[in-house]
Design a protein around this motif. Structure first.
Motif, PDB file in Angstrom:
ATOM      1  N   GLN A  35      42.670  39.810  38.479  1.00 14.64           N
ATOM      2  CA  GLN A  35      42.649  39.344  39.864  1.00 14.64           C
ATOM      3  C   GLN A  35      42.984  37.865  40.000  1.00 14.64           C
ATOM      4  O   GLN A  35      43.168  37.378  41.101  1.00 14.64           O
ATOM      5  CB  GLN A  35      41.333  39.701  40.549  1.00 14.64           C
ATOM      6  CG  GLN A  35      40.152  38.899  40.162  1.00 14.64           C
ATOM      7  CD  GLN A  35      38.877  39.390  40.833  1.00 14.64           C
ATOM      8  OE1 GLN A  35      37.838  39.085  40.328  1.00 14.64           O
ATOM      9  NE2 GLN A  35      38.910  40.126  41.907  1.00 14.64           N
ATOM     10  N   VAL A  36      43.134  37.171  38.877  1.00 18.05           N
ATOM     11  CA  VAL A  36      43.533  35.768  38.919  1.00 18.05           C
ATOM     12  C   VAL A  36      44.922  35.619  39.525  1.00 18.05           C
ATOM     13  O   VAL A  36      45.179  34.722  40.326  1.00 18.05           O
ATOM     14  CB  VAL A  36      43.496  35.149  37.500  1.00 18.05           C
ATOM     15  CG1 VAL A  36      44.136  33.782  37.480  1.00 18.05           C
ATOM     16  CG2 VAL A  36      42.068  35.080  37.003  1.00 18.05           C
ATOM     17  N   ASP A  37      45.832  36.506  39.145  1.00 19.59           N
ATOM     18  CA  ASP A  37      47.204  36.445  39.651  1.00 19.59           C
ATOM     19  C   ASP A  37      47.286  37.131  41.007  1.00 19.59           C
ATOM     20  O   ASP A  37      47.096  38.344  41.106  1.00 19.59           O
ATOM     21  CB  ASP A  37      48.174  37.124  38.674  1.00 19.59           C
ATOM     22  CG  ASP A  37      48.236  36.404  37.342  1.00 19.59           C
ATOM     23  OD1 ASP A  37      48.132  35.161  37.349  1.00 19.59           O
ATOM     24  OD2 ASP A  37      48.388  37.074  36.315  1.00 19.59           O
ATOM     25  N   GLN A  38      47.577  36.356  42.034  1.00 20.81           N
ATOM     26  CA  GLN A  38      47.739  36.911  43.367  1.00 20.81           C
ATOM     27  C   GLN A  38      49.125  37.557  43.486  1.00 20.81           C
ATOM     28  O   GLN A  38      50.062  37.174  42.777  1.00 20.81           O
ATOM     29  CB  GLN A  38      47.603  35.806  44.422  1.00 20.81           C
ATOM     30  CG  GLN A  38      46.250  35.139  44.418  1.00 20.81           C
ATOM     31  CD  GLN A  38      45.136  36.096  44.780  1.00 20.81           C
ATOM     32  OE1 GLN A  38      45.258  36.876  45.702  1.00 20.81           O
ATOM     33  NE2 GLN A  38      44.057  36.039  44.021  1.00 20.81           N
ATOM     34  N   GLU A  39      49.238  38.530  44.381  1.00 13.17           N
ATOM     35  CA  GLU A  39      50.547  39.130  44.646  1.00 13.17           C
ATOM     36  C   GLU A  39      51.438  38.066  45.285  1.00 13.17           C
ATOM     37  O   GLU A  39      51.009  37.374  46.210  1.00 13.17           O
ATOM     38  CB  GLU A  39      50.413  40.330  45.584  1.00 13.17           C
ATOM     39  CG  GLU A  39      49.895  41.565  44.911  1.00 13.17           C
ATOM     40  CD  GLU A  39      50.793  42.048  43.791  1.00 13.17           C
ATOM     41  OE1 GLU A  39      52.027  42.006  43.918  1.00 13.17           O
ATOM     42  OE2 GLU A  39      50.247  42.476  42.774  1.00 13.17           O
ATOM     43  N   LEU A  40      52.646  37.934  44.786  1.00 13.69           N
ATOM     44  CA  LEU A  40      53.552  36.909  45.289  1.00 13.69           C
ATOM     45  C   LEU A  40      54.207  37.304  46.606  1.00 13.69           C
ATOM     46  O   LEU A  40      54.552  36.454  47.415  1.00 13.69           O
ATOM     47  CB  LEU A  40      54.628  36.606  44.248  1.00 13.69           C
ATOM     48  CG  LEU A  40      54.106  36.058  42.916  1.00 13.69           C
ATOM     49  CD1 LEU A  40      55.256  35.881  41.939  1.00 13.69           C
ATOM     50  CD2 LEU A  40      53.366  34.758  43.125  1.00 13.69           C
ATOM     51  N   SER A  93      51.050  43.255  33.040  1.00 19.52           N
ATOM     52  CA  SER A  93      49.847  42.423  32.902  1.00 19.52           C
ATOM     53  C   SER A  93      48.698  43.228  32.315  1.00 19.52           C
ATOM     54  O   SER A  93      47.953  42.729  31.460  1.00 19.52           O
ATOM     55  CB  SER A  93      49.426  41.864  34.265  1.00 19.52           C
ATOM     56  OG  SER A  93      50.411  41.010  34.774  1.00 19.52           O
TER      57      SER A  93
END
Length: 115
Positions: A35-40, A93
Motif C-alpha cells: 500500500q506504500v505505492d499509490q496508483e499513478l 510488485s
C-alpha cells in the motif's frame, strides 16, 4: 430504475484478488509493503483489506484479528485496459514482496529447516 452509485458508474470495471498467506503477520506485512505505492492513474482505484479465509469462523476479537490471513485487493477502473495495466503492475510488485518474504522471513526459514 435504481440509481447507480457514482463510483460504480465512473469505475465500472473491477477485479478482486484474494491472496491467502500462512499467518496474519505475513498478510499484514504484505499489506503494508504494497500500500506504500499509490496508483499513478486517476482512472484506477485500489483498496486493501485483511479478511478471514472462512467467513463462518467465529472467534474472539483477538483470535479474529489473528485469523485474518487473506490479503484482499479490490481494483476498480474506468476501462478494462486501465484495469489490466494496473493489475499487471500489482502482480509484479506482489512477486517481489513474496520473493522477499520467502528468502528473508524468519518463520519461513524455520519451516524450511524443519523439513
Amino acid at each position: 430504475m435504481a440509481a447507480v452509485p457514482a463510483s460504480e458508474s465512473q469505475f465500472p470495471y473491477s477485479l478482486i484478488i484474494s491472496l491467502p498467506l500462512p499467518t496474519n503477520r505475513l498478510a499484514f506485512s504484505a499489506l503494508r509493503a504494497l500500500q506504500v505505492d499509490q496508483e499513478l492513474s486517476p482512472y484506477v482505484r485500489r483498496d486493501f483489506e485483511l479478511v478471514v479465509p472462512d467467513e463462518t469462523v467465529t472467534a474472539t476479537s483477538k483470535e479474529e484479528e489473528e485469523a485474518k490471513t487473506v490479503l484482499k485487493t479490490t481494483y476498480r477502473a474506468t476501462t478494462n485496459r486501465m484495469l489490466r495495466v494496473a493489475v499487471n503492475g500489482f502482480m509484479e510488485s506482489l512477486g517481489v514482496v513474496l520473493g522477499v518474504m520467502e528468502e528473508l522471513d524468519v518463520d519461513v526459514l524455520k519451516q524450511e529447516l524443519g523439513k
